[in-house]
Design a protein around this motif. Sequence first.
Motif, short mmCIF file in Angstrom:
data_model
loop_
_atom_site.label_atom_id
_atom_site.label_comp_id
_atom_site.label_asym_id
_atom_site.label_seq_id
_atom_site.Cartn_x
_atom_site.Cartn_y
_atom_site.Cartn_z
N UNK A 117 0.85 -1.20 0.00
CA UNK A 117 0.00 0.00 0.00
C UNK A 117 0.88 1.25 0.00
N UNK A 118 0.46 2.22 -0.77
CA UNK A 118 1.24 3.47 -0.86
C UNK A 118 0.73 4.52 0.11
N UNK A 119 -0.46 4.32 0.67
CA UNK A 119 -1.01 5.25 1.66
C UNK A 119 -1.49 4.46 2.87
N UNK A 120 -2.10 5.18 3.81
CA UNK A 120 -2.48 4.57 5.09
C UNK A 120 -3.39 3.37 4.97
N UNK A 142 -5.19 4.36 -0.62
CA UNK A 142 -4.68 4.50 -1.99
C UNK A 142 -5.61 3.84 -3.01
N UNK A 143 -6.79 3.32 -2.53
CA UNK A 143 -7.77 2.74 -3.45
C UNK A 143 -7.50 1.29 -3.82
N UNK A 144 -6.70 0.59 -2.99
CA UNK A 144 -6.44 -0.83 -3.26
C UNK A 144 -6.88 -1.68 -2.07
N UNK A 145 -7.18 -2.94 -2.37
CA UNK A 145 -7.45 -3.95 -1.34
C UNK A 145 -6.58 -5.15 -1.67
N UNK A 146 -5.79 -5.60 -0.71
CA UNK A 146 -4.92 -6.77 -0.92
C UNK A 146 -5.46 -7.95 -0.13
N UNK A 147 -5.40 -9.13 -0.75
CA UNK A 147 -5.84 -10.37 -0.09
C UNK A 147 -4.62 -11.26 0.04
N UNK A 148 -4.38 -11.76 1.26
CA UNK A 148 -3.17 -12.53 1.57
C UNK A 148 -3.54 -13.89 2.11
#
Length: 844
Positions: A117-120, A142-148
Motif C-alpha cells: 500500500x502506498x497510503x495509510x 490508496x484505493x487498493x485492497x490486498x488479499x493474503x
Amino acid sequence: MSVNVSKAEAKNLFISAGCNRIVNNVSWGASDLVSFGAQNAVVIFCPKAAQILTTLPGHRAAVTCTHWLPSNKFAFKAKSLERHYLLSGDADGTLILWEFSVADTKWRHVLQLPQSHKKGVTCITAFMVSQRDAIFATSSSDGTVCIWDAELPTSSGGECKLTCLENLIVGSRPMVTLSLAQLPGNTGLIALAMGGLDNKIYLYCGERTGKFVRACEVKGHTDWIRSLDFSLPIFSGECDSILLVSSSQDKGIRIWKLTLRGSLADTEGTRRRGEISLASYIEGPVFVAGSFSYQISLESLLIGHEDWVYSVQWQSPSVVAEEEVGFYQPQSILSASMDKTMMIWQPERKTGIWMNVVTVGELSHCALGFYGGHWSPDACSILAHGFGGEFHMWKNIGVSSDNWQPQKVPSGHFAAVTDIGWASCGEYILSVSHDQTTRIFAPWHNQDPQSNGDSWHEIARPQVHGHDINCAAIIQGKGNHRFVSGADEKVARVFEAPLSFLKTLHHATSEQSSFPEDVQADVQVLGANMSALGLSQKPIYVNATHEVQDNPGNDGIDTVESVPDAVPIALTEPPIEDQLAWHTLWPESHKLYGHGNELFSLCCDHEGKLVASSCKAQSATVADIWLWQVGSWKAVGRLQSHSLTVTQMEFSQDDNLLLAVSRDRQFSVFKINRGMDEINYNLIERREAHKRIIWTCSWNPFGHEFATGSRDKTVKIWGVEKKTSSVKQLLTLPPFDSSVNALSWVGLVRQRNHGLLAVGMETGLLQIWSLHVERGDYSISTGSVTAAPIIRLDPFMCHVSAVNRLAWKKREKNENYTSLQLASCGADNCVRLYEITVDKPDNH
C-alpha cells in the motif's frame, strides 16, 4: 577513587497510553488481550488486570489498524494455541506481523509485509481456515485492497509463509471496512465484502488460491458504509446461509442474508421450468461464484442509534463450538455509535424481529462518542473506544438476567505527553499533554489481595483545557498540593487540590498522606466545575454542595453553553472514564500574566517559594525567564540571557542557582539571592555549549555539577566553581545514536558523590549511566567525573518515539541495593514508570 556498580536491572512498573482516534484501531484477540495503536506504538493491554502489558516498536507512522490472528471471532479454534499472531498497519501503508508466545509472554517481530500500500491502511480483517492457516485482507486509502494467505509456523520461531493472492483496485473512493467469510455450502469459495465512501456494499468472490472477481453490489444504505461483519455459517433447515451485518453514517444497521440457491446446473433446470418468481429478484441480487449461485436478501433493518454507527460485530461463537457439527453462531450483534452508546441486538424468540435488548453508555451531545465496539472472546464483556482516546468496558455480572456494569480499563493521553513530575512526597505522578488534559497517576494500595503489590491507575484529571498543554511544575514544599501549568496561551495557570482529591489520595495510598489534617480542615473547596468554553475551572465549595443538588443548573433549560455540573466525591476505588472526565477537576486559583508568547517550560524550586517560566521565543525581547513568588503569585524577576526559546530550567538542590538551556545552543547559570522582601539575581555564566539546540538539563543532587543534552547527540557534564562561580566543562559522554531530548540526575550515595543519570533520546530509547564526581579540595578546578553506562533498556521497554521528559523518585535504600523509580513521558502518548535496582556501589 572510582565507583563501580556491579549489577543493575530495570523493569516496567506501569504504562499509560490513550488510543489513536481511528475507527479500526482496536482488536480483541482469542488470546484475551486487546491491541490498539497509540501514536506509532502498538499497545497490548489485559482487560482482566486493567493494565497495559507492553508496547511494540517498529512503525514509523501512526498506527491505524490492528487485528489478531485468531481474533475473538475464532476463539473456539484457539483453545490450545501456544502462539498468537497480530497484524498492525500504519498511516504510511506499512504492515507488520508480530508473534506472541503464551508460555513466556514474549513478543517477536516476525516480518514486515512487502510494500503493498502506498497510503495509510484503513482496515484489516481475517478468516481462520484452520489453526495454522488464515486468509486476511487489507484496505488502504490508496484505493487498493490486498488479499493474503498466511501459513503460520507450527514451531516457535518457525518461518511464516505469506502469499499475496490478489491486489484489487477499487477506484478513487477508498474502502474503509472489510469482512471475509467462507461462502455456505462447503463450496470452498471465499467472499469478501467491502464498503467505503459511498453507500454501496461490494461483494467479491474467489477461491483459496486467489482470482477474486466482483460478484455484485448491495444497495440499501443512504450514506457511507462504516462497518461490515460476516457471521459464521448458520445451519437452518435444508439450505445453508450466512448473514452479513452492515452499519452506516445513515444511523441504520442492516442484516443481509446470503443463501446458497444451488449449483448452476440446478438453476438452469429450474429456469427452464419457469419456477423462478418475480419475488426472488425483488429480494435482492443473485450472484454467481464458481459453479454455484447465491441469493442476497435484506433480513432486517435496525433503527435505534441517533448518530453515525461506526461499528457492528457479531457475538463470538461459544468456545465449546465444534467444527464437525458446524459453528453455533449466536444471534446477537453489538453496535457502537457516535451518540456515545453501544447496543446489543437480538431477535425475539416468537416473532424473530430483531430488537435492541441492551444499551450501555450515555446518550450525549456534549462529547463525541464511540469509534468502535468489541465483544470479549467469551461474550461476557464489551469494550468501546472513543473520541477522547479512552476505553469503556462493561461486564455482564447478571445470573438470571443481564446486568452490564462498567469495569476498570487502562487510560492515558491520546496525544504527545509533554511534561511529567513527581508530587513532593512521591505519592503520584502528574503529566500534561497536547491532548489538552493534565492527569494524575498513583499506586492504588492493595486493591486486589491476589495481586503482587500496588497497581497504578489514573486517579484524577485536574485540568481539562482548551489549549495544548506544554509544561507543568508541581509546587514543592509543605502545604496543600498545587501545580502550575503552561499551554499554547500566554498565561500560566495555578491549580490547588480540592478536598475530594485529598480524600481520594488518602484512599489510594491507604497510609498517612503528606498533607496534615489541619490542611484538610482548611480546604473549603470540594471540587471544580468546567466553564462553558472549557478554559477556566470554577470552585465548588464544601458548604455549597446542598445548593448544587437543589438547583441542578440553568433551571432545567438545556442550552449549548450548559455543561453538566460536576459531582466531586472521594473515590474509594480507581475511577472509570466518566468519573475522571467530569468529577475530578481541580479549581484554578490564579492566572500568571506576563509572557508575550505561548508558555514552553516551567520549574519550581525545592522549597516551594519560586516558580520560573519561559515561553516560545524568536527574539531576545520575549525570551525572558520570569520568576513568580509562590503564594502571592507576584512577578519578582525577569531574567534576560537568551535570544531563542528557553527549553528547560532547573534549580540546584540548594536553590541558590538557576540553570536554563535554550534553542540558541547556550546555557545560562543565574545566582539567586533571597532577601527578606525581595529576590536578587545575577547572571554568572552564559556559554555556547553545543552545536545544535540544547533540549534538556539536570543538576547533580549532591552539588553544583550539571548535565546538558542536545540535538547534536551529546551529553556534557559541567561544574560551577565555588570560589570564582565560573563554569568548567568536566566531561563529554561518548556520542549517542540520536538527539538527546531528556536528562534526569539522581543521587545514590552522598559521601561518594555518586549518582545515576537517565538519558532519553529522540528514538525513544533510554540509557542509565553511573556518574561519580570527585572534587579536589572541594573545588571543581581539580575535580573530575567518571561515567559508565550500566543499563541500556530493551527497545520493547522503551518509548517508540521521542522521550520528552524524565523524572526520578528515590524509593528505598537497604544494605545491598538501592531501588529507585523513574518516570518518563514521550511523543508516543505514553507515560511509563520503571523500577531501577542497583547494587550498592563499592569504592575501588
